[in-house]
Enzyme design. Sequence first.
Site, PDB file in Angstrom:
ATOM      1  N   THR A  20       0.829  -1.208   0.000  1.00  8.53           N
ATOM      2  CA  THR A  20       0.000   0.000   0.000  1.00  8.53           C
ATOM      3  C   THR A  20       0.863   1.256   0.000  1.00  8.53           C
ATOM      4  O   THR A  20       0.465   2.282  -0.543  1.00  8.53           O
ATOM      5  CB  THR A  20      -0.931  -0.023   1.232  1.00  8.53           C
ATOM      6  OG1 THR A  20      -1.838  -1.109   1.064  1.00  8.53           O
ATOM      7  CG2 THR A  20      -1.712   1.260   1.393  1.00  8.53           C
ATOM      8  N   THR A  99       1.676  -4.363   4.250  1.00  8.47           N
ATOM      9  CA  THR A  99       1.516  -4.720   5.663  1.00  8.47           C
ATOM     10  C   THR A  99       1.036  -6.162   5.865  1.00  8.47           C
ATOM     11  O   THR A  99       1.259  -6.734   6.932  1.00  8.47           O
ATOM     12  CB  THR A  99       0.489  -3.787   6.350  1.00  8.47           C
ATOM     13  OG1 THR A  99      -0.767  -3.901   5.685  1.00  8.47           O
ATOM     14  CG2 THR A  99       0.953  -2.344   6.357  1.00  8.47           C
ATOM     15  N   ASP A 100       0.371  -6.728   4.834  1.00 10.82           N
ATOM     16  CA  ASP A 100      -0.350  -7.985   5.073  1.00 10.82           C
ATOM     17  C   ASP A 100       0.544  -9.176   5.417  1.00 10.82           C
ATOM     18  O   ASP A 100       0.156 -10.023   6.226  1.00 10.82           O
ATOM     19  CB  ASP A 100      -1.250  -8.309   3.872  1.00 10.82           C
ATOM     20  CG  ASP A 100      -2.476  -7.395   3.826  1.00 10.82           C
ATOM     21  OD1 ASP A 100      -2.722  -6.691   4.830  1.00 10.82           O
ATOM     22  OD2 ASP A 100      -3.184  -7.383   2.807  1.00 10.82           O
TER      23      ASP A 100
END
Length: 322
Positions: A20, A99-100
């Site tokens: 992101t 981030t995942d």
Amino acid sequence: MQVNREESVKKVVVLGTGGTIAGRAQSVTDEIGYTAGVVPVADLLAGLSLPAGLVAEHEQVAQTDSKDMTLAIWQRLGQRVAHHLARPEVAGMVITHGTDTLEETAWFLHQVLAPTKPVVLTCAMRPATALMPDGPQNLNDALRVAADGRIGGVVVVCAGRLHAAQDVTKVHTWRLDAFGSGDAGPLGVIEAGELRLFRQSVPGRADPGLWARVQGVRALPRVELVFSHADAQGHLVRSLLAAPGGDIPPLRGLVVAGTGNGTVHTALAEALEEAQAQGVVVWRGTRCALGRPVTSGRSGGDWPLAEPSVIKARLSLALALL
Ligand code: SIN
């Protein structure tokens, strides 16, 4: 007094992998309907003003939404990290990442490279095109941590907090401060660009041959994660044990996320015992967000503890089976 210009400059290499932080949306108000992994790492750096004495080089290693992280990207990332860390003039590295699966990449690098120089992963919860993106602040903080000289090893910077690879977990779907370090707490905070360090991270201890073995394979040994829950059955484990077709490799390991203190439903435990009898390695952890199993299993075997989390343990077991 004469100043040695060479020594006073700190060089940090920034590797872009997507996420992101490199996401782009159609409108500045759209923080959800964006595409991750689009904006080049060069552009992320272009908007920053670095303090005097800090020089950043950059390299695009991948451009992906981290939910789609692959072994091939990890192998390439590991090679580039190892290459740059070996350069004496490089003080540290920053990796921009989604981030995942950030905690898994951090754990992978901690396990296979166990670097002594800082390798700082950073990220964002809002795309680069947002009205108020969080990525520039995180990247700015990460660069300063990488050049700080007081920390080493794989760490994560997000929303003004510094986390160790072994403790960090994504704990929130939406908040800018999306990461936590559980009971251990963060290693420190970054305040107005200054690192306030609470404690040192525990250095990794890489098995000397592991990185070579990781580079030599096209797939890691197959390790699956199963959850214990109310009304659990053994069907899922038994179907995982069935001979796979096509290119699917045979099951080598299972990590069970147990309830509470790592307890496992009796029906599931029976199937896990069957798997173990067939040569599958079983590790047991907890599905609780905090804490770790502190007794041997009340229900279902003396399986080794899956630490520091079941997500990271799945990777550790796959690496251990190489
Ligand atoms: C990703 O993990 O690549 C997308 C989500 C994020 O970075 O927050």
